[in-house]
Design an enzyme around this catalytic site. Sequence first.
Site, short mmCIF file in Angstrom:
data_model
loop_
_atom_site.label_atom_id
_atom_site.label_comp_id
_atom_site.label_asym_id
_atom_site.label_seq_id
_atom_site.Cartn_x
_atom_site.Cartn_y
_atom_site.Cartn_z
N TYR A 1 0.84 -1.20 0.00
CA TYR A 1 0.00 0.00 0.00
C TYR A 1 0.88 1.26 0.00
O TYR A 1 0.73 2.12 -0.86
CB TYR A 1 -0.90 -0.04 1.24
CG TYR A 1 -1.89 1.10 1.33
CD1 TYR A 1 -3.01 1.15 0.51
CD2 TYR A 1 -1.73 2.11 2.28
CE1 TYR A 1 -3.93 2.19 0.61
CE2 TYR A 1 -2.65 3.15 2.40
CZ TYR A 1 -3.75 3.18 1.56
OH TYR A 1 -4.67 4.21 1.68
N ASP A 2 1.82 1.31 0.96
CA ASP A 2 2.63 2.53 1.12
C ASP A 2 3.46 2.81 -0.13
O ASP A 2 3.47 3.93 -0.65
CB ASP A 2 3.59 2.37 2.31
CG ASP A 2 2.88 2.15 3.64
OD1 ASP A 2 1.65 1.91 3.63
OD2 ASP A 2 3.54 2.20 4.69
N ASN B 1 -6.23 9.48 8.34
CA ASN B 1 -7.35 8.61 8.75
C ASN B 1 -8.69 9.33 8.71
O ASN B 1 -8.89 10.31 9.43
CB ASN B 1 -7.12 8.06 10.15
CG ASN B 1 -5.89 7.17 10.22
OD1 ASN B 1 -4.79 7.63 9.97
ND2 ASN B 1 -6.08 5.90 10.53
P1 NAD Z 1 -12.76 1.88 0.26
O1 NAD Z 1 -12.13 0.53 0.32
O2 NAD Z 1 -14.10 2.04 0.87
O3 NAD Z 1 -12.85 2.40 -1.24
C1 NAD Z 1 -11.97 2.01 -2.26
C2 NAD Z 1 -12.80 1.67 -3.48
O4 NAD Z 1 -11.93 1.30 -4.55
C3 NAD Z 1 -13.72 0.48 -3.25
O5 NAD Z 1 -15.02 0.78 -3.69
C4 NAD Z 1 -13.09 -0.64 -4.08
O6 NAD Z 1 -14.04 -1.59 -4.53
C5 NAD Z 1 -12.45 0.15 -5.19
N1 NAD Z 1 -11.33 -0.54 -5.85
C6 NAD Z 1 -10.30 -1.19 -5.25
N2 NAD Z 1 -9.47 -1.68 -6.18
C7 NAD Z 1 -10.00 -1.34 -7.39
C8 NAD Z 1 -9.61 -1.58 -8.74
N3 NAD Z 1 -8.49 -2.24 -9.02
N4 NAD Z 1 -10.40 -1.10 -9.73
C9 NAD Z 1 -11.54 -0.40 -9.45
N5 NAD Z 1 -11.95 -0.16 -8.19
C10 NAD Z 1 -11.18 -0.62 -7.18
O7 NAD Z 1 -11.73 2.89 0.91
P2 NAD Z 1 -11.81 4.46 1.18
O8 NAD Z 1 -11.50 4.66 2.60
O9 NAD Z 1 -13.04 5.01 0.61
O10 NAD Z 1 -10.56 4.97 0.36
C11 NAD Z 1 -10.68 5.64 -0.88
C12 NAD Z 1 -9.32 6.14 -1.31
O11 NAD Z 1 -8.81 7.06 -0.34
C13 NAD Z 1 -8.29 5.02 -1.45
O12 NAD Z 1 -7.46 5.31 -2.57
C14 NAD Z 1 -7.48 5.15 -0.17
O13 NAD Z 1 -6.17 4.69 -0.36
C15 NAD Z 1 -7.52 6.64 0.08
N6 NAD Z 1 -7.31 6.94 1.51
C16 NAD Z 1 -8.29 6.65 2.43
C17 NAD Z 1 -8.04 6.92 3.77
C18 NAD Z 1 -9.08 6.65 4.84
O14 NAD Z 1 -8.80 6.86 6.01
N7 NAD Z 1 -10.28 6.22 4.53
C19 NAD Z 1 -6.82 7.47 4.17
C20 NAD Z 1 -5.85 7.70 3.20
C21 NAD Z 1 -6.11 7.46 1.87
N1 UDP Z 2 -6.29 -0.75 15.90
C1 UDP Z 2 -6.65 -1.31 17.14
N2 UDP Z 2 -7.69 -2.18 17.18
C2 UDP Z 2 -8.41 -2.51 16.08
C3 UDP Z 2 -8.06 -1.95 14.82
C4 UDP Z 2 -6.98 -1.08 14.78
O1 UDP Z 2 -6.02 -1.01 18.16
O2 UDP Z 2 -9.37 -3.31 16.20
C5 UDP Z 2 -5.16 0.20 15.85
C6 UDP Z 2 -4.10 -0.13 14.81
O3 UDP Z 2 -3.13 -0.99 15.35
C7 UDP Z 2 -3.55 1.26 14.50
C8 UDP Z 2 -4.75 2.18 14.66
O4 UDP Z 2 -5.69 1.46 15.44
O5 UDP Z 2 -2.57 1.61 15.44
C9 UDP Z 2 -5.38 2.59 13.34
O6 UDP Z 2 -5.64 1.43 12.60
P1 UDP Z 2 -6.37 1.45 11.18
O7 UDP Z 2 -6.28 0.08 10.63
O8 UDP Z 2 -7.72 2.05 11.32
O9 UDP Z 2 -5.56 2.50 10.31
P2 UDP Z 2 -4.00 2.73 9.99
O10 UDP Z 2 -3.15 1.82 10.86
O11 UDP Z 2 -3.85 2.43 8.55
O12 UDP Z 2 -3.80 4.15 10.35
#
Ligand code: NAD
Ligand code: UDP
Length: 325
Positions: free
Chosen positions: A151-152, A180
């Site tokens: 991912y990263d 987040n």
């Molecule tokens: P989500 O999983 O709800 O949404 C992602 C969507 O992408 C899903 O509907 C999934 O079906 C679709 N998808 C995945 N792979 C695909 C592919 N190969 N082709 C077409 N569609 C595909 O997650 P989200 O939280 O809504 O995240 C949306 C975007 O924002 C992502 O790119 C994520 O990396 C980014 N983002 C989210 C957060 C967060 O905290 N929610 C934080 C940082 C970045």
């Molecule tokens: N986390 C937790 N319990 C859970 C799910 C997540 O303590 O049931 C912690 C996880 O280890 C991380 C933080 O909550 O430190 C945020 O996790 P999340 O998966 O939501 O997002 P990200 O780690 O990608 O920021």
Amino acid sequence: MTRLYDTRKRVLVTGGAGFIGSHLIDRLLGMGNEVLCVDNLFTGTKRNIEHLHGEPRFEFMRHDVTFPLYVEVDEIYNLACPASPVHYQHDPVQTTKASVHGAINMLGLAKRLGCKIFQASTSEVYGDPVMHPQTEEYWGNVNPIGPRSCYDEGKRCAETLFFDYRREHEVNIKVARIFNTYGPRMHHADGRVVSNFIVQALGGEDITLFGTGDQTRSFCYVDDLVEGILRLMETESTITGPVNLGNPGEYTIRELAEKVVRLTGSSSGIVYRDLPEDDPKQRCPDITMAREIMAWEPGVTVDEGLNRTVTYFQNLLSEMTLVSA
Ligand code: NAD
Ligand code: UDP
Ligand code: UDP
């Protein structure tokens, strides 16, 4: 105000059936645009967009962005990628492809159409940060070979591609590093901390705290985030980002657990589980840039946002109970 038919923008949102994408689509439709939602439904669901059924300005296409896409649009928001650690580690090779091949295809599309393109990047590009809070200048501290790397590093490579398409092909890019984000329509079982804690609290199950619970995160309500995304897209073409979008309020995960228990009135206890490998110890956005370039900052407090999210999950869980009964 609703645009006239011939001046309407046609906007592509990849990942539009997901959590953030579906909220973005609601706003774009509300602004009078036409929206094409492209999603392979890997982590998104039709439920997130079912209220748009019958809306003539909305179209859904089931498609995987790792394959080329030939459509005609005026603007692109690229959000397609699994986002929770549980989901993105399920098929890590596919995760990297979604970010990297997805970016190449969407940038190729933007290049052909000469249109603006937004990239949903992430605070994960900072890895386990040694600079705190994180500013956009910080290059990050990322393990290239660990379980989170798909991912990263995928998102980091996507940023590289966006800036190279800008330098080489003059594509108009907008890159946001999203911290987040939480709110209604999060997947109830994707393992992210806010949805996990709320679902556990509502079900009277123990709250699973990973590690000591002293690690920190900053939680942004989805409506605030979407406002930031839309404002970034409207900035002048010299502004590319990357720009941090997140709520600078920082909480330990234990504080979050306690908040959720209090807001739900739950009797859940707390159980401790192992901290996942490479779990970042701290995360907090410096949003000075977003404040300066687009006068943006979050307005929804964590308590208010959590309350709205709790209400969503209460309704969802009771619907699910009815279906399984
Ligand atoms: P989500 O999983 O709800 O949404 C992602 C969507 O992408 C899903 O509907 C999934 O079906 C679709 N998808 C995945 N792979 C695909 C592919 N190969 N082709 C077409 N569609 C595909 O997650 P989200 O939280 O809504 O995240 C949306 C975007 O924002 C992502 O790119 C994520 O990396 C980014 N983002 C989210 C957060 C967060 O905290 N929610 C934080 C940082 C970045
Ligand atoms: N986390 C937790 N319990 C859970 C799910 C997540 O303590 O049931 C912690 C996880 O280890 C991380 C933080 O909550 O430190 C945020 O996790 P999340 O998966 O939501 O997002 P990200 O780690 O990608 O920021
Ligand atoms: N592409 C796409 N839709 C388009 C134009 C391009 O999906 O409308 C894809 C195309 O398949 C290619 C990628 O985007 O693999 C990158 O396109 P670009 O024109 O930058 O590269 P090239 O085709 O020259 O390799």
